[in-house]
Write a protein that holds these residues in place. Structure first.
Motif, short mmCIF file in Angstrom:
data_model
loop_
_atom_site.label_atom_id
_atom_site.label_comp_id
_atom_site.label_asym_id
_atom_site.label_seq_id
_atom_site.Cartn_x
_atom_site.Cartn_y
_atom_site.Cartn_z
N ILE A 92 -14.73 19.94 -27.70
CA ILE A 92 -13.81 20.58 -26.75
C ILE A 92 -14.25 22.01 -26.46
CG2 ILE A 92 -11.45 21.45 -26.47
CD1 ILE A 92 -10.49 18.93 -27.95
N VAL A 93 -14.61 22.74 -27.51
CA VAL A 93 -15.07 24.13 -27.35
C VAL A 93 -16.34 24.19 -26.51
CG1 VAL A 93 -16.01 26.12 -28.58
CG2 VAL A 93 -13.98 24.96 -29.46
N LEU A 94 -17.22 23.19 -26.66
CA LEU A 94 -18.50 23.19 -25.95
C LEU A 94 -18.40 22.65 -24.52
CD1 LEU A 94 -20.77 21.97 -28.89
CD2 LEU A 94 -20.74 24.26 -27.89
N GLY A 95 -17.19 22.35 -24.08
CA GLY A 95 -17.01 21.97 -22.68
C GLY A 95 -17.15 20.51 -22.36
N ALA A 96 -16.95 19.64 -23.35
CA ALA A 96 -17.09 18.20 -23.09
C ALA A 96 -15.98 17.68 -22.16
CB ALA A 96 -17.07 17.43 -24.40
N VAL A 97 -14.78 18.24 -22.28
CA VAL A 97 -13.65 17.71 -21.53
C VAL A 97 -13.82 17.85 -20.01
CG1 VAL A 97 -11.15 17.88 -21.14
CG2 VAL A 97 -12.06 18.03 -23.46
N PRO A 98 -14.16 19.05 -19.50
CA PRO A 98 -14.35 19.16 -18.04
C PRO A 98 -15.42 18.20 -17.52
CG PRO A 98 -14.20 21.33 -19.02
CD PRO A 98 -14.29 20.36 -20.15
N ARG A 99 -16.50 18.02 -18.31
CA ARG A 99 -17.57 17.13 -17.85
C ARG A 99 -17.11 15.68 -17.84
NH1 ARG A 99 -21.60 16.71 -14.34
NH2 ARG A 99 -23.12 15.11 -14.98
N LEU A 100 -16.38 15.26 -18.87
CA LEU A 100 -15.85 13.90 -18.92
C LEU A 100 -14.89 13.64 -17.75
CD1 LEU A 100 -15.18 13.60 -22.76
CD2 LEU A 100 -16.85 12.25 -21.47
N LEU A 101 -14.06 14.64 -17.46
CA LEU A 101 -13.14 14.50 -16.33
C LEU A 101 -13.89 14.45 -15.00
CD1 LEU A 101 -10.25 16.91 -17.44
CD2 LEU A 101 -10.17 14.42 -17.32
N TYR A 102 -14.99 15.21 -14.91
CA TYR A 102 -15.81 15.19 -13.70
C TYR A 102 -16.41 13.80 -13.49
CZ TYR A 102 -19.78 15.97 -10.58
OH TYR A 102 -20.69 15.88 -9.56
N LEU A 103 -16.95 13.24 -14.57
CA LEU A 103 -17.53 11.89 -14.47
C LEU A 103 -16.46 10.87 -14.11
CD1 LEU A 103 -19.84 12.00 -17.64
CD2 LEU A 103 -20.58 12.07 -15.25
N LEU A 104 -15.28 11.05 -14.68
CA LEU A 104 -14.17 10.15 -14.39
C LEU A 104 -13.76 10.23 -12.93
CD1 LEU A 104 -11.70 8.36 -15.14
CD2 LEU A 104 -10.55 10.44 -15.89
N GLN A 105 -13.61 11.44 -12.43
CA GLN A 105 -13.14 11.63 -11.06
C GLN A 105 -14.21 11.32 -10.02
OE1 GLN A 105 -11.67 15.60 -12.04
NE2 GLN A 105 -9.63 14.97 -11.40
N GLN A 106 -15.49 11.57 -10.37
CA GLN A 106 -16.57 11.21 -9.46
C GLN A 106 -16.61 9.70 -9.27
OE1 GLN A 106 -17.38 14.13 -7.80
NE2 GLN A 106 -19.42 13.21 -7.74
N GLY A 107 -16.43 8.99 -10.36
CA GLY A 107 -16.43 7.54 -10.28
C GLY A 107 -15.27 7.04 -9.43
#
Length: 752
Positions: free
Chosen positions: A60-75
């Motif tokens: 979470i600290v390293l920014g995994a959440v925004p990237r996971l949400l980006y992949l989710l929303q891009q899809g």
């Protein structure tokens, strides 16, 4: 020499750096240009975070959440685009489509090299005159296959796993706007993906740190969730859990009710899945709590030909899981308290109440005993007959004494984790016991006696008043308040255990909800027959009570003035003078114009008690007569209830009983006209109070001096001129016996 951290700290730092480096590797893989490697990275991340809160926090600290949400929303955005297929075939410009084989979860090609936007191969398999593919490698915004859905699903699974960590994890996820992204995902047609989104939403919403209002921000969300209920047992399970945890107010209940929650959830009560039945039951308990509209609707709902209340009663059977019995009992309890089921209905008296008493047994788990006792207390709180039935069911009063001994040194608990849990939560048992005792003893004198005679009960209440847990203190003072309604207990148990001392200490510094209950109990301890009244007066309680009358809370103002009213009843001049001095005339008259009727009534009661016995009446009226008469005039002219005006006329009657104070009435023609008006009022209570005023004004006591006799004659003459005698004569024929008798007595004073 080691540095300040020491060798252990160095090892810890090394391990931390190692974990952080590993975590960074997982995050970096989410940015790889190859979708398949991104997918594999997400899967590896999922496996790495399971049961590892440290790893979750690092990601979470390293920014995994925004990237996971980006992949989710891009899809999601890509899947919404419509792709056109020309001539029923896939065509690419300047590209050769490869035949590929799918092995495991990866796409493998036979010698494919991707350069720019073209695919170049060393070997192409051509079938017939067309190029055929069993799988297409999708790049950028091109067509996507099932792999895209898999990627989105795996992203949601990882987010759900992160949410199962600490509360800080949840806060971070909510701050990254995970909820809107997951709600958007529910429009996808893929059921597995929908279930993953709902499972993650469930995990986020059951956390106490998640603002439940986020579920209601978009008005289309609730109806869409209702439409998803029938998709699968999993959607039913997750959605009802979300509803249960997000229904925190009457407004939330109304939203769910208006969108068909009852009709959509009721059939789930006969589902083959125990989890679904259980979650539906919990949802109904939340919807019905203190909600008449929902409860009245539930009582008429049919499920597979049976009334819903009958379905709930069947769930009370002893051979069913305790969780189901208890929740079904809660549903029936809430429906009963809302007025949908009568308190004397067989399903309450013979089924619900005995079930809840069973839950209080020492054979049950701590949380079951707590919930059982608190629900039972709520069920019978307003009904004396249920209290009597419960008090003789399975030795309940004695059974509750065990709540204060748990866990004992001979406890049968062998599970160390369970024992540790119970030790930390034992205070909840004491809280529940106090609540149930308070409910049991709120009306019946015999039950109160039985409670106080239970081993060390009064000592336990006194100890509870000083516990560290605010909830236990509140429950203990509720119990004390319930018992303080007994004259016998005030004179015996309360006096023997000097309960006023810890009660006074509790009043010094406590939250408003504790202050309300403690000050209400103090009102009873200040009644004239209570032995505790004198020591409380000597403790300097007047200043404290006067401060309560200035509170923003109407309940505290009522209790403060109520206690002062009880204190002033038949008090000596010293106590009355102390009350008037400490309260101050400004505050007294401010309370006489208080918008809360209860505050006004108790203030009038205080004033009436202060203006009792002639020397006290004359002394107070000589110093505050003008302001008091003004206040009386305003109340009699205002839009107040019959009770308020009756109390005000009683104050005038007391003033009229003074030796010198009565002249303040006789010289005030406006007041005399008001008394005359109320003697002719349609309400007998107001007529009686007004007649008392005139009776006291014309009273001629035997043995009076000549001057007093002259003054009495002058008053009688003036009142005759104003027409009061004629009115009294008419009232001697009144239908109300008390009014008739009082009018006759007043007429006799004239004839004397």
């Amino acid at each position: 020499m080691f540095d300040e951290q020491g060798p252990d700290s160095q090892n810890t730092t090394y391990e931390k750096n190692e974990v952080t480096a590993t975590s960074r590797h997982y995050v970096d893989r989410l940015f790889h240009p190859d979708p398949q490697k991104v997918l594999q990275g997400v899967i590896d991340m999922k496996n790495a975070v399971i049961g590892n809160n440290k790893q979750k926090a690092n990601l979470i600290v390293l920014g995994a959440v925004p990237r996971l949400l980006y992949l989710l929303q891009q899809g999601l955005s890509s899947s919404e685009q419509r792709t056109e297929v020309l001539s029923s075939e896939l065509r690419t410009e300047g590209a050769v489509v490869l035949r590929t084989e799918v092995l495991g979860s990866e796409l493998r090609t036979e010698g494919a090299v991707v350069l720019g936007s073209e695919l170049r191969t060393e070997g192409v398999v051509v079938l017939g005159s067309e190029l055929r593919t069993e799988c297409v490698v999708l790049l950028g915004s091109e067509l996507r296959t099932e792999g895209a859905v898999v990627l989105r699903t795996e992203c949601v699974v990882v987010l759900g796993s992160l949410a199962m960590g600490t509360e800080n994890n949840i806060k971070s996820l909510v701050d990254c706007h995970i909820i809107p992204a997951l709600l958007q995902g529910l429009v996808c047609p893929d059921l597995v993906f929908i279930e993953a989104c709902l499972r993650c939403l469930r995990t986020v919403f059951i956390s106490p740190v998640t603002p439940v209002q986020l579920l209601y921000t978009d008005p289309t969300v609730i109806p869409h969730l209702m439409s998803l209920l029938s998709r699968s047992p999993r959607t039913q399970d997750y959605i009802t859990q979300i509803f249960s945890h997000c229904c925190k107010s009457p407004e939330h209940q109304t939203v769910l009710f208006n969108h068909g929650a009852i009709q959509n959830i009721a059939p789930m009560l006969i589902s083959l899945s125990y989890k679904v039945r259980m979650q539906a039951l919990k949802c109904f308990s939340v919807l019905a709590y203190e909600n008449t509209q929902v409860s009245m609707t539930l009582v008429n709902v049919l499920v597979d030909g049976d009334l819903l209340s009958q379905v709930f009663v069947r769930m009370l059977q002893r051979d069913l899981p305790i969780e189901m019995q208890l929740t079904a009992a809660k549903c029936l309890t809430y429906m009963c308290r809302a007025g949908a089921i009568r308190t004397d209905d067989r399903c309450i008296v013979l089924k619900t109440l005995p079930c809840l008493v069973r839950m209080c047994s020492k054979e049950r788990l701590l949380e079951e005993r707590v919930e059982g006792a608190e629900t039972l207390a709520y069920l019978m709180e307003p009904d004396v007959e249920l209290q009597r039935i419960a008090s003789v069911t399975d030795h309940l009063v004695a059974m509750l004494a065990d709540y204060f001994k748990y866990p004992s040194s001979v406890s049968a608990i062998t599970d160390i984790k369970r024992l540790d849990h119970d030790l930390k939560h034992a205070h909840e048992l004491r809280q529940a016991a106090f609540k149930l005792y308070a409910s049991l003893g709120s009306n019946d004198e015999d039950i109160r006696k039985k409670i106080t005679e239970t081993e060390n009960m009064m000592d336990r209440i006194v100890s509870g008043l000083s516990e560290s847990s605010i909830k236990v203190r509140l429950a203990a003072v509720r119990c004390l308040h319930s018992l303080s309604r007994s004259v016998q207990q005030l004179r015996t148990s309360f006096h023997d255990h000097a309960v006023w001392k810890p009660l006074m200490k509790l009043l010094q510094n406590a939250p408003d909800e504790v202050l309300v209950m403690a000050s209400s109990t103090l009102c009873n301890l200040l009644l004239e027959f209570s032995p505790s009244k004198e020591p409380i007066l000597e403790s300097g309680v007047v200043e404290l009570l006067c401060s309560l009358t200035q509170s923003d809370s109407p309940a505290l103002r009522v209790n403060g003035i109520w206690a002062l009213m009880n204190m002033a009843f038949q008090a000596d001049q010293k106590v009355k003078g102390e009350i008037v001095r400490a309260l101050g005339t400004e505050q007294l008259f401010r309370l006489l114009s208080d918008p809360d009727t209860n505050v006004l009534m108790k203030t009038l009661g205080l004033l009436r008690n202060l203006l009792s016995t002639r020397p006290h009446i004359d002394q107070i009226m000589s110093s505050h007569g003008k302001q008091i008469m003004q206040a009386v005039t305003l109340i009699l002219e205002g839009e107040h209830s019959i009770e308020v005006k009756e109390q005000t006329l009683c104050i005038l009657a007391n003033i009229a009983d003074g030796n010198t104070a009565k002249e303040l009435i006789m010289t005030n023609d406006d007041i005399l006209q008001k008394i005359k008006y109320y003697m002719g009022h349609s309400n007998a209570k107001l007529q009686l109070a007004a007649t008392f005023c005139i009776s006291n004004l014309i009273w001629n006591e035997e043995g009076c001096e000549a001057d007093a006799m002259t003054g009495c004659q002058e008053r009688q003459d003036k009142l005759r001129e104003l027409g009061f005698v004629d009115i009294l004569h008419k009232l001697t024929q009144a239908l109300d016996p008390n009014l008739c008798e009082r009018a006759k007595t007043a007429m006799q004073h004239y004839l004397a």
